[in-house]
Design a protein around this motif. Structure first.
Motif, PDB file in Angstrom:
ATOM      1  N   SER A   1       0.853  -1.183   0.000  1.00 33.34           N
ATOM      2  CA  SER A   1       0.000   0.000   0.000  1.00 33.34           C
ATOM      3  C   SER A   1       0.895   1.241   0.000  1.00 33.34           C
ATOM      4  CB  SER A   1      -0.931   0.005   1.218  1.00 33.34           C
ATOM      5  OG  SER A   1      -0.182  -0.027   2.415  1.00 33.34           O
ATOM      6  N   PRO A   2       0.363   2.408  -0.398  1.00 29.44           N
ATOM      7  CA  PRO A   2       1.194   3.614  -0.538  1.00 29.44           C
ATOM      8  C   PRO A   2       1.465   4.310   0.797  1.00 29.44           C
ATOM      9  CG  PRO A   2      -1.041   4.113  -1.192  1.00 29.44           C
ATOM     10  CD  PRO A   2      -1.015   2.637  -0.886  1.00 29.44           C
ATOM     11  N   THR A   3       2.125   3.610   1.693  1.00 27.91           N
ATOM     12  CA  THR A   3       2.426   4.136   3.013  1.00 27.91           C
ATOM     13  C   THR A   3       3.795   4.804   3.018  1.00 27.91           C
ATOM     14  OG1 THR A   3       3.221   1.915   3.540  1.00 27.91           O
ATOM     15  CG2 THR A   3       0.995   2.480   4.272  1.00 27.91           C
ATOM     16  N   TRP A   4       4.025   5.637   4.036  1.00 27.43           N
ATOM     17  CA  TRP A   4       5.340   6.239   4.203  1.00 27.43           C
ATOM     18  C   TRP A   4       5.710   6.219   5.686  1.00 27.43           C
ATOM     19  CZ3 TRP A   4       7.107  10.742   6.716  1.00 27.43           C
ATOM     20  CH2 TRP A   4       6.109  11.563   7.283  1.00 27.43           C
ATOM     21  N   GLY A   5       6.996   6.212   5.961  1.00 25.34           N
ATOM     22  CA  GLY A   5       7.442   6.199   7.341  1.00 25.34           C
ATOM     23  C   GLY A   5       8.932   6.449   7.431  1.00 25.34           C
ATOM     24  N   VAL A   6       9.410   6.579   8.648  1.00 27.74           N
ATOM     25  CA  VAL A   6      10.805   6.874   8.932  1.00 27.74           C
ATOM     26  C   VAL A   6      11.466   5.636   9.520  1.00 27.74           C
ATOM     27  CG1 VAL A   6      12.380   8.385  10.196  1.00 27.74           C
ATOM     28  CG2 VAL A   6      10.183   9.275   9.362  1.00 27.74           C
ATOM     29  N   ASN A   7      12.582   5.228   8.908  1.00 25.17           N
ATOM     30  CA  ASN A   7      13.342   4.082   9.411  1.00 25.17           C
ATOM     31  C   ASN A   7      12.432   2.861   9.572  1.00 25.17           C
ATOM     32  OD1 ASN A   7      15.615   2.715  10.305  1.00 25.17           O
ATOM     33  ND2 ASN A   7      15.363   3.362  12.436  1.00 25.17           N
ATOM     34  N   ASN A   8      11.636   2.596   8.532  1.00 24.41           N
ATOM     35  CA  ASN A   8      10.604   1.550   8.608  1.00 24.41           C
ATOM     36  C   ASN A   8      10.570   0.814   7.269  1.00 24.41           C
ATOM     37  OD1 ASN A   8       8.247  -0.003   8.761  1.00 24.41           O
ATOM     38  ND2 ASN A   8       7.116   1.578   9.869  1.00 24.41           N
ATOM     39  N   ARG A   9      10.934  -0.477   7.259  1.00 22.42           N
ATOM     40  CA  ARG A   9      10.999  -1.232   6.011  1.00 22.42           C
ATOM     41  C   ARG A   9       9.668  -1.905   5.641  1.00 22.42           C
ATOM     42  NH1 ARG A   9      16.347  -1.584   7.827  1.00 22.42           N
ATOM     43  NH2 ARG A   9      17.885  -1.202   6.177  1.00 22.42           N
ATOM     44  N   SER A  10       8.599  -1.593   6.369  1.00 14.88           N
ATOM     45  CA  SER A  10       7.301  -2.163   6.026  1.00 14.88           C
ATOM     46  C   SER A  10       6.463  -1.202   5.188  1.00 14.88           C
ATOM     47  CB  SER A  10       6.536  -2.546   7.299  1.00 14.88           C
ATOM     48  OG  SER A  10       6.160  -1.388   8.037  1.00 14.88           O
ATOM     49  N   VAL A  11       7.036  -0.050   4.812  1.00 14.85           N
ATOM     50  CA  VAL A  11       6.291   0.963   4.061  1.00 14.85           C
ATOM     51  C   VAL A  11       6.817   1.057   2.630  1.00 14.85           C
ATOM     52  CG1 VAL A  11       5.761   2.275   6.148  1.00 14.85           C
ATOM     53  CG2 VAL A  11       7.833   2.825   4.836  1.00 14.85           C
ATOM     54  N   ALA A  12       6.046   1.735   1.786  1.00 18.06           N
ATOM     55  CA  ALA A  12       6.442   1.897   0.388  1.00 18.06           C
ATOM     56  C   ALA A  12       7.452   3.020   0.199  1.00 18.06           C
ATOM     57  CB  ALA A  12       5.204   2.155  -0.475  1.00 18.06           C
ATOM     58  N   LEU A  13       7.330   4.057   1.016  1.00 14.30           N
ATOM     59  CA  LEU A  13       8.192   5.231   0.898  1.00 14.30           C
ATOM     60  C   LEU A  13       8.869   5.435   2.237  1.00 14.30           C
ATOM     61  CD1 LEU A  13       5.548   7.460  -0.896  1.00 14.30           C
ATOM     62  CD2 LEU A  13       7.476   6.288  -1.984  1.00 14.30           C
ATOM     63  N   ARG A  14      10.139   5.103   2.297  1.00  8.37           N
ATOM     64  CA  ARG A  14      10.878   5.090   3.561  1.00  8.37           C
ATOM     65  C   ARG A  14      11.884   6.235   3.592  1.00  8.37           C
ATOM     66  NH1 ARG A  14      15.952   1.958   4.388  1.00  8.37           N
ATOM     67  NH2 ARG A  14      16.390   1.847   6.631  1.00  8.37           N
TER      68      ARG A  14
END
Length: 448
Positions: free
Chosen positions: A319-332
């Motif tokens: 899914s088109p998620t984003w986050g910081v220092n997180n490898r479970s998102v699309a945009l890291r």
């Protein structure tokens, strides 16, 4: 001409040169010319049929591209790209990358390299320079199938030891492939590519090779396509097969092509935050990438096999998620020095065309910045638990339809390449759909 003359003088052993351009699928197409033909290539270019940019993954004409009989399959002219003439390790051959132009000199609309150049030029007009690097994940497979006819990881080239377990981040595990890896590094060095860290990845026989972060994103894409060719050639020389499918094993993780990207201005990295937290520039860039991801997924997952890679908790984003220092998102946003702040774009598989991926990502960033798009809330924790985005395509067919109707993607790639790319994908879908897989016989032959 001086580049060709200097190269020949410095490499008297070179007998032939691979001239290579890359089509919409990222497949290298071209010719092998002899040493005495190189000067003429630099002086006059080389005529190639327009249909070379309208081929499917099997190298068959796709008439719906409009590049075949609509144009009488006439010639266009390919020119060598300055600075890309390099020797090939372990051979008496060289390689030079090519770009395609119309006979009047204008860039050919269906050449993926020109699509990326347009995005780079658009940022340059705003005083910005995209920088980045790709990660290369791949499998090393045995040339022979197992007793059940299935592919299997390659044995170590050092001593023939079998690879059967996921040895993620094991350093000792890498040693069995060191003779091959050493030749890959030697080939990269000859090509002027700064290949860096080698990792044992999250599946048996899977590896990752990182590339040096470039201030020129076009060179980043060149590095990736050339490195794939080097890995494939050196693997073959060592008696194994390099596999760049997105998902070769159903029970293990697939291979991605994560794209790290930032924007450099006169004052440095415009993604870098100040004392007030995240910069508006990086937030809006992420917003644009999120908003355009659904209609762009065909670029990031261009083949039938690409869609097998997307699965929960597989390190491939769903899914088109984003986050910081997180490898479970699309945009890291990776951790690290603020001066190196960047976005790691994770959806693309290693089977994608890096020129198209970079062009589409840059267009998404431009869209977000220009329209000041809010990225929404950051994903904290397990991104796979995020509610599904109903706009995201769930399979290849949906991705093709989304891309066909996307005004954004048409602008990102240009009218000609958008038509060419989507027509090729539709033709490939039709080919796959009419093919009867062995699975059908396993499931239905004796049961229905």
């Amino acid at each position: 001409m001086s580049e060709a003359e200097s190269f020949l003088a410095a490499h008297p052993d070179i007998e032939a040169i691979d001239i290579v351009l890359h089509d919409a699928n990222g497949v290298g197409r071209g010719k092998i010319i002899r040493r005495h033909e190189l000067a003429g290539l630099y002086e006059q270019g080389r005529h190639l049929p327009v249909s070379i940019l309208g081929l499917d993954i099997c190298g068959e004409d796709v008439h719906e591209t409009g590049l075949i009989w609509d144009k009488g399959d006439g010639d266009q002219r390919a020119w060598p790209i300055p600075g890309t003439l390099v020797p090939l390790h372990g051979t008496n051959r060289a390689e030079v990358l090519m770009s395609v132009h119309e006979l009047d000199g204008t860039p050919a609309g269906s050449d993926p390299r020109h699509a990326l150049q347009r995005q780079v030029n658009a940022f340059a007009a705003e005083g910005l320079r995209p920088a980045g690097a790709f990660e290369l994940e791949f499998f090393l497979l045995a040339n022979e199938r197992d007793a059940h006819g299935r592919i299997q990881p390659a044995r170590d080239v050092l001593d023939g030891r079998a690879t059967t377990r996921t040895e993620v981040y094991s350093v000792d595990h890498l040693h069995g492939m060191l003779p091959l890896f050493n030749d890959i590094y030697a080939g990269a060095a000859k090509a002027g590519i700064r290949a860096e860290t080698m990792i044992s990845e999250f599946a048996p026989g899977q590896y990752e090779l990182t590339l040096h972060y470039r201030t020129d994103v076009m060179q980043s894409a060149d590095d990736l396509v050339r490195l794939k060719r080097i890995v494939r050639a050196q693997a073959r020389a060592h008696g194994v097969t390099a596999c760049f499918m997105a998902k070769p094993f159903e029970q293990f993780a697939g291979s991605g092509m994560h794209f790290h990207v930032s924007l450099q201005g006169d004052g440095g990295n415009v993604f870098a935050e100040t004392g007030k937290g995240w910069s508006d520039t990086i937030r809006h860039a992420i917003g644009g990438l999120r908003e355009t991801m659904a209609e762009s997924m065909l670029v990031f997952a261009p083949h039938a096999n690409s869609w097998r890679r997307f699965a929960s908790q597989s390190y491939a984003p769903v899914s088109p998620t984003w986050g910081v220092n997180n490898r479970s998102v699309a945009l890291r946003i990776p951790a690290g020095d603020v001066r190196a702040r960047r976005i790691e774009h994770r959806p693309a598989g290693v089977d994608a065309n890096p020129y198209l991926v970079a062009a589409t990502v840059l267009a998404g960033i431009r869209h977000g910045i220009a329209n000041r798009i809010d990225p929404g809330a950051e994903t904290v924790g397990n991104g796979y638990e995020a509610a599904p985005d109903p706009t995201m395509p769930t399979d290849w067919r949906e991705a093709i339809r989304a891309a066909q109707g996307s005004a954004f993607l048409k602008d990102a790639l240009g009218d000609d390449l958008h038509r060419t790319f989507t027509a090729i994908k539709a033709a490939e879908l039709a080919r796959v759909s009419r093919t009867i897989p062995e699975l059908d016989f396993d499931l239905y032959l004796h049961t229905v």
